[in-house]
Every structure is written in C-alpha cells, then in structure tokens.
Design a protein around this motif. Structure first.
Motif: not given
Length: 304
Positions: A114-120
C-alpha cells in the motif's frame, strides 16, 4: 513553413516507422551487420562500448571484447525496431510477447504494502517493454533524461505515454510531480545507471570496479517517503526465431534503505551489477557511464 526542429522531428518519426517493417526473422542478421559496420567505421558508439566492456571485464581478449561489443551494439539497434512496434502497432499482444516472468511475487508483494514503489531498472534489453507489462496493473510515473537527438524526445515520451505512463523530466518541476505520485502510493520507474548532469547531486560509487558518479535521487526519495524498492529488467530472447521477452524482478538488499548515502550507493550499484550479469551482452555499454567529473581528471573516452 515547417521549422528545422519540426523537420527533424518528422524525419525521426518517418525513419523509426520504416524500421518497423523489417521482417522480425531478419532482425538479428540486419542489426549484427550494422553493428559490424559501426565497429569497422570506428564510430563513437563502438569506441565507447569497447572501453566500457574492457572495464567491465579486463580479462577479456581483444577478440572476446570485440564480439561482446558487436552483441551490445546489435541489441541497442534492436531497440529502434522495438520502439517502432510499440509506437505504431495497433495489434500488440503482450501476452504472446512475454516468454517468462521471474519473481513476479517480489513485485506484487511490494505493491501489496500500500506504499509507493520505486521500480529501478538498468539500461539493458528492452526496458521500454516494461511500460507494456505495467499497463493496467498500476498507475505509473517515470523520470527520463532528454536524449541528445532533436525529435527523439517527443517520440519516446509519446510512446511511453501510449501505455499509460506519465513522463516527467529530471528537473525540479518533474521531481515535484513524481514525489506527489509517491504520496499517492503509486509506482515510479527510474533508470539509476544514467550519470547525473554536471552540478547535479550525486556521489562517487563503484560500478564494476571503476569509479562512477551516481545520482543520489533514490536515496533522497526513500529518506522522505516510506517507499518500497524493487529492481526489474526486460531481457530479449530470440530462441523461437522472433523477439520475445523475459521479465525479471529482484528484491534489493536491506542496505539500500540505509541512511548512510555511501552505503546506499554501494548497494544500489551492486544490485545493478547483478542484473547486468544476467545478460551483459544486452547492456547499453555505449553510454559514457564513467565520464570525468571535472577537466582536471583524465577523460578515458578521448581518442588517442
């Protein structure tokens, strides 16, 4: 009357559109032939690629380094064909284009928090296809660095937005917008192996044993937002006589969340290295990853 910039934009669109008509079965032979031409002509792309490959693996013989250079250039040329198909084709069948998805649970678990996700992601394979995969799964924002070719910026942006991604340049205004998306617990895509502009914030880290200026953007984001980090890549596969994709997700080491920026940078580059090792011949080695930070330093890319 159309301006010079407008004319260049038309030519870029037309050229990429035409490339899309290349028979897919002939693609490896064509890109391989063009790669050999780039190497024979000693182009800048070939020159930089060879230098970076020798940094990547100093033990390679000249013949092995040249072979890997040809593979890397061929893969980079393939991206032009893929961009054409993604931008102009109205009959894409993503399900039929994906050969395998590895560790999808890593991605789904990150989204389930439910949190923001950084896709690197590294500049490897067809990173552009990730937008196709993500369409309909989640709201996506992405940061991008404007390409040097006039007209290409608009083309790439519109291609990515076709699949629902909202594109923002890496500047103050763009960062404000992507930070808002993280506050809404959305997904942010970023390719952190690009070198920050001179004067931009970053730190020296190591990438395959060589000093490399690395952006601290990811560290700033996780210091401000309680976001999850996931690594991903899209590798090409020609084993069935056509272009198909293997998508892979990886969970980062805990050190990437460290408040110590040097520990963070080391973990970040270490994760990128592990992804590159999955298919080093598909990495975009033509990018000047090790460019000098000031004029007093040696320019390793300068021709002798």
């Amino acid at each position: 009357m159309i301006s010079a910039v407008g004319l260049k934009k038309v030519w870029v669109y037309a050229l990429i559109y035409i490339v899309g008509f290349v028979p897919e079965s002939m693609l490896p032979k064509i890109t391989s032939g063009l790669a050999r031409l780039l190497l024979f002509l000693k182009t800048e792309a070939a020159h930089v690629t060879l230098i970076n490959i020798k940094i990547f693996d100093p033990s390679l013989s000249d013949k092995a380094a040249q072979d890997m250079c040809l593979s890397s250039l061929s893969n980079s040329l393939t991206l032009i064909y893929e961009l054409s198909k993604l931008r102009f084709s109205s009959r894409l069948d993503p399900g039929n284009m994906i050969q395998d998805i590895e560790n999808i649970d890593v991605f789904e678990q990150a989204r389930a928090t439910g949190r923001g996700v950084l896709l690197l992601m590294p500049h490897l394979g067809c990173w552009e296809f990730m937008n196709v995969f993500l369409k309909g799964r989640t709201k996506v924002s992405a940061l991008y660095d404007k390409p040097n070719v006039n007209g290409l910026d608009d083309f790439i942006t519109s291609t990515r937005e076709k699949f629902g991604a909202r594109m923002f340049p890496i500047n103050v205004r763009g960062l404000r917008q992507v930070f808002k998306s993280l506050e809404r617990n959305e997904l942010l895509v970023f390719l952190p192996d690009q070198v920050p502009d001179y004067g931009a914030r970053g730190f020296i880290g190591t990438f395959f044993g060589h000093d490399a200026y690395t952006s601290d953007l990811v560290h700033r984001v996780i210091s401000k937002y309680d976001s999850e980090i996931v690594f991903g890549l899209v590798m090409r596969d020609f084993s069935e006589g056509r272009v198909k994709y293997r998508i892979c997700f990886e969970k980062p080491a805990d050190e990437i969340y460290s408040k110590d920026v040097e520990v963070h940078i080391s973990s970040l580059n270490g994760s990128l290295e592990r992804l590159v090792m999955k298919a080093p011949e598909q990495y975009q080695w033509s990018y000047k990853r090790y460019k000098r930070l000031n004029k007093s330093e040696k320019n390793i890319y300068r021709r002798q």
